[in-house]
Scaffold this motif. Structure first.
Motif, PDB file in Angstrom:
ATOM      1  N   ASP A  48      29.552 -20.069  26.301  1.00  0.00           N
ATOM      2  CA  ASP A  48      31.006 -19.922  26.173  1.00  0.00           C
ATOM      3  C   ASP A  48      31.712 -20.038  27.527  1.00  0.00           C
ATOM      4  O   ASP A  48      32.745 -19.420  27.756  1.00  0.00           O
ATOM      5  CB  ASP A  48      31.364 -18.619  25.470  1.00  0.00           C
ATOM      6  N   TRP A  49      31.183 -20.863  28.415  1.00  0.00           N
ATOM      7  CA  TRP A  49      31.733 -20.991  29.768  1.00  0.00           C
ATOM      8  C   TRP A  49      33.209 -21.385  29.757  1.00  0.00           C
ATOM      9  O   TRP A  49      34.012 -20.836  30.512  1.00  0.00           O
ATOM     10  CB  TRP A  49      30.927 -21.984  30.609  1.00  0.00           C
ATOM     11  N   LYS A  50      33.594 -22.317  28.902  1.00  0.00           N
ATOM     12  CA  LYS A  50      34.997 -22.748  28.854  1.00  0.00           C
ATOM     13  C   LYS A  50      35.911 -21.579  28.496  1.00  0.00           C
ATOM     14  O   LYS A  50      36.988 -21.432  29.063  1.00  0.00           O
ATOM     15  CB  LYS A  50      35.177 -23.896  27.868  1.00  0.00           C
ATOM     16  N   ASP A  51      35.466 -20.751  27.554  1.00  0.00           N
ATOM     17  CA  ASP A  51      36.259 -19.574  27.169  1.00  0.00           C
ATOM     18  C   ASP A  51      36.392 -18.595  28.337  1.00  0.00           C
ATOM     19  O   ASP A  51      37.455 -18.007  28.547  1.00  0.00           O
ATOM     20  CB  ASP A  51      35.626 -18.863  25.970  1.00  0.00           C
ATOM     21  N   ILE A  52      35.325 -18.439  29.089  1.00  0.00           N
ATOM     22  CA  ILE A  52      35.353 -17.556  30.257  1.00  0.00           C
ATOM     23  C   ILE A  52      36.352 -18.088  31.274  1.00  0.00           C
ATOM     24  O   ILE A  52      37.154 -17.326  31.828  1.00  0.00           O
ATOM     25  CB  ILE A  52      33.943 -17.414  30.869  1.00  0.00           C
ATOM     26  N   GLU A  53      36.326 -19.401  31.521  1.00  0.00           N
ATOM     27  CA  GLU A  53      37.275 -20.002  32.472  1.00  0.00           C
ATOM     28  C   GLU A  53      38.718 -19.779  32.022  1.00  0.00           C
ATOM     29  O   GLU A  53      39.584 -19.473  32.842  1.00  0.00           O
ATOM     30  CB  GLU A  53      37.011 -21.500  32.626  1.00  0.00           C
ATOM     31  N   VAL A  54      38.973 -19.931  30.735  1.00  0.00           N
ATOM     32  CA  VAL A  54      40.329 -19.726  30.224  1.00  0.00           C
ATOM     33  C   VAL A  54      40.763 -18.277  30.428  1.00  0.00           C
ATOM     34  O   VAL A  54      41.889 -18.008  30.865  1.00  0.00           O
ATOM     35  CB  VAL A  54      40.430 -20.147  28.735  1.00  0.00           C
ATOM     36  N   ARG A  55      39.879 -17.324  30.138  1.00  0.00           N
ATOM     37  CA  ARG A  55      40.215 -15.900  30.347  1.00  0.00           C
ATOM     38  C   ARG A  55      40.493 -15.626  31.829  1.00  0.00           C
ATOM     39  O   ARG A  55      41.432 -14.898  32.171  1.00  0.00           O
ATOM     40  CB  ARG A  55      39.106 -15.007  29.823  1.00  0.00           C
ATOM     41  N   LEU A  56      39.667 -16.198  32.712  1.00  0.00           N
ATOM     42  CA  LEU A  56      39.892 -16.018  34.148  1.00  0.00           C
ATOM     43  C   LEU A  56      41.222 -16.625  34.574  1.00  0.00           C
ATOM     44  O   LEU A  56      41.973 -16.027  35.349  1.00  0.00           O
ATOM     45  CB  LEU A  56      38.748 -16.647  34.949  1.00  0.00           C
ATOM     46  N   PHE A  57      41.508 -17.814  34.070  1.00  0.00           N
ATOM     47  CA  PHE A  57      42.775 -18.463  34.404  1.00  0.00           C
ATOM     48  C   PHE A  57      43.949 -17.597  33.951  1.00  0.00           C
ATOM     49  O   PHE A  57      44.929 -17.437  34.684  1.00  0.00           O
ATOM     50  CB  PHE A  57      42.856 -19.854  33.764  1.00  0.00           C
ATOM     51  N   ARG A  71      44.486 -24.855  29.127  1.00  0.00           N
ATOM     52  CA  ARG A  71      43.712 -24.910  27.877  1.00  0.00           C
ATOM     53  C   ARG A  71      43.534 -26.360  27.413  1.00  0.00           C
ATOM     54  O   ARG A  71      42.456 -26.758  26.983  1.00  0.00           O
ATOM     55  CB  ARG A  71      44.390 -24.088  26.786  1.00  0.00           C
ATOM     56  N   GLU A  72      44.610 -27.133  27.508  1.00  0.00           N
ATOM     57  CA  GLU A  72      44.531 -28.550  27.123  1.00  0.00           C
ATOM     58  C   GLU A  72      43.506 -29.287  27.991  1.00  0.00           C
ATOM     59  O   GLU A  72      42.751 -30.112  27.487  1.00  0.00           O
ATOM     60  CB  GLU A  72      45.892 -29.228  27.270  1.00  0.00           C
ATOM     61  N   TYR A  73      43.513 -28.997  29.273  1.00  0.00           N
ATOM     62  CA  TYR A  73      42.549 -29.608  30.193  1.00  0.00           C
ATOM     63  C   TYR A  73      41.130 -29.153  29.864  1.00  0.00           C
ATOM     64  O   TYR A  73      40.227 -29.964  29.674  1.00  0.00           O
ATOM     65  CB  TYR A  73      42.910 -29.246  31.645  1.00  0.00           C
ATOM     66  N   ARG A  74      40.931 -27.854  29.794  1.00  0.00           N
ATOM     67  CA  ARG A  74      39.583 -27.300  29.649  1.00  0.00           C
ATOM     68  C   ARG A  74      38.935 -27.699  28.335  1.00  0.00           C
ATOM     69  O   ARG A  74      37.759 -27.997  28.272  1.00  0.00           O
ATOM     70  CB  ARG A  74      39.649 -25.767  29.777  1.00  0.00           C
ATOM     71  N   TYR A  75      39.730 -27.725  27.255  1.00  0.00           N
ATOM     72  CA  TYR A  75      39.170 -28.044  25.937  1.00  0.00           C
ATOM     73  C   TYR A  75      39.378 -29.513  25.547  1.00  0.00           C
ATOM     74  O   TYR A  75      39.007 -29.903  24.436  1.00  0.00           O
ATOM     75  CB  TYR A  75      39.764 -27.124  24.869  1.00  0.00           C
ATOM     76  N   GLY A  76      39.997 -30.311  26.410  1.00  0.00           N
ATOM     77  CA  GLY A  76      40.233 -31.721  26.091  1.00  0.00           C
ATOM     78  C   GLY A  76      41.160 -31.907  24.904  1.00  0.00           C
ATOM     79  O   GLY A  76      40.956 -32.784  24.078  1.00  0.00           O
ATOM     80  N   LEU A  77      42.200 -31.087  24.828  1.00  0.00           N
ATOM     81  CA  LEU A  77      43.093 -31.093  23.670  1.00  0.00           C
ATOM     82  C   LEU A  77      44.173 -32.160  23.733  1.00  0.00           C
ATOM     83  O   LEU A  77      44.870 -32.385  22.748  1.00  0.00           O
ATOM     84  CB  LEU A  77      43.755 -29.713  23.506  1.00  0.00           C
TER      85      LEU A  77
END
Length: 168
Positions: A48-57, A71-77
């Motif tokens: 769940d690294w991407k989720d961790i990065e989002v929480r840190l951000f 979030r758009e960047y991290r998850y490619g949305l």
């Protein structure tokens, strides 16, 4: 790099938001102020690294607009998020090639990042020859973008015979 790619995609898909690309590019590593740069070898072990990065951000308490961009960047949305992700990978790959030219052993980094770039659904391996093939969410977009300003440096760095090549 993100701005160059964004401008080229924007010529074909006018709905691309250049300001959004620039904002994403400027903030995409901001969370590293809290934890430093965590290498791919460690990130790959954490599901769940991407989720961790989002929480840190989110802990940085930027305005909601920038948190959404992250979030758009991290998850490619969004296409803009994918462009910034691609530019980040290409920048790392090019930097590793420059270090290799200077005599540093960056073989593993070059191989890993070439493979990362080639595996992305919005980039074809031909980007390593100076022709990037990016797929937009816009159905009228045919996917071929030439990045002439990157071509000489990308070709000279990435086509050197002494640089390691990814395995197929």
């Amino acid at each position: 790099m993100a701005m160059i790619l964004c401008n080229n995609v924007q010529r074909i898909d006018g709905s691309i938001d250049a300001d959004k690309c620039v904002s994403m590019a400027l903030i995409h590593d901001a969370h590293e102020a809290l934890i430093g740069n965590v290498g791919n070898s460690v990130r790959s072990l954490i599901s769940d690294w991407k989720d961790i990065e989002v929480r840190l951000f989110d802990e940085l308490q930027f305005p909601e607009e920038l948190r959404n961009y992250f979030r758009e960047y991290r998850y490619g949305l969004s296409t803009e998020g994918k462009i910034v992700n691609l530019s980040d990978k290409l920048a790392t790959l090019i930097r590793a090639c420059v270090y290799a030219r200077a005599g540093y052993d960056t073989r593993e980094l070059i191989i890993n990042y070439k493979e990362l770039v080639e595996k992305k659904c919005w980039v074809n391996s031909q980007v390593l020859l100076g022709r990037s093939l990016i797929t937009s969410s816009n159905p009228s977009f045919h996917g071929v973008i030439t990045v002439p300003s990157l071509t000489p440096s990308v070709m000279s760095l990435l086509s050197e015979p002494n640089l390691p090549q990814p395995t197929t």
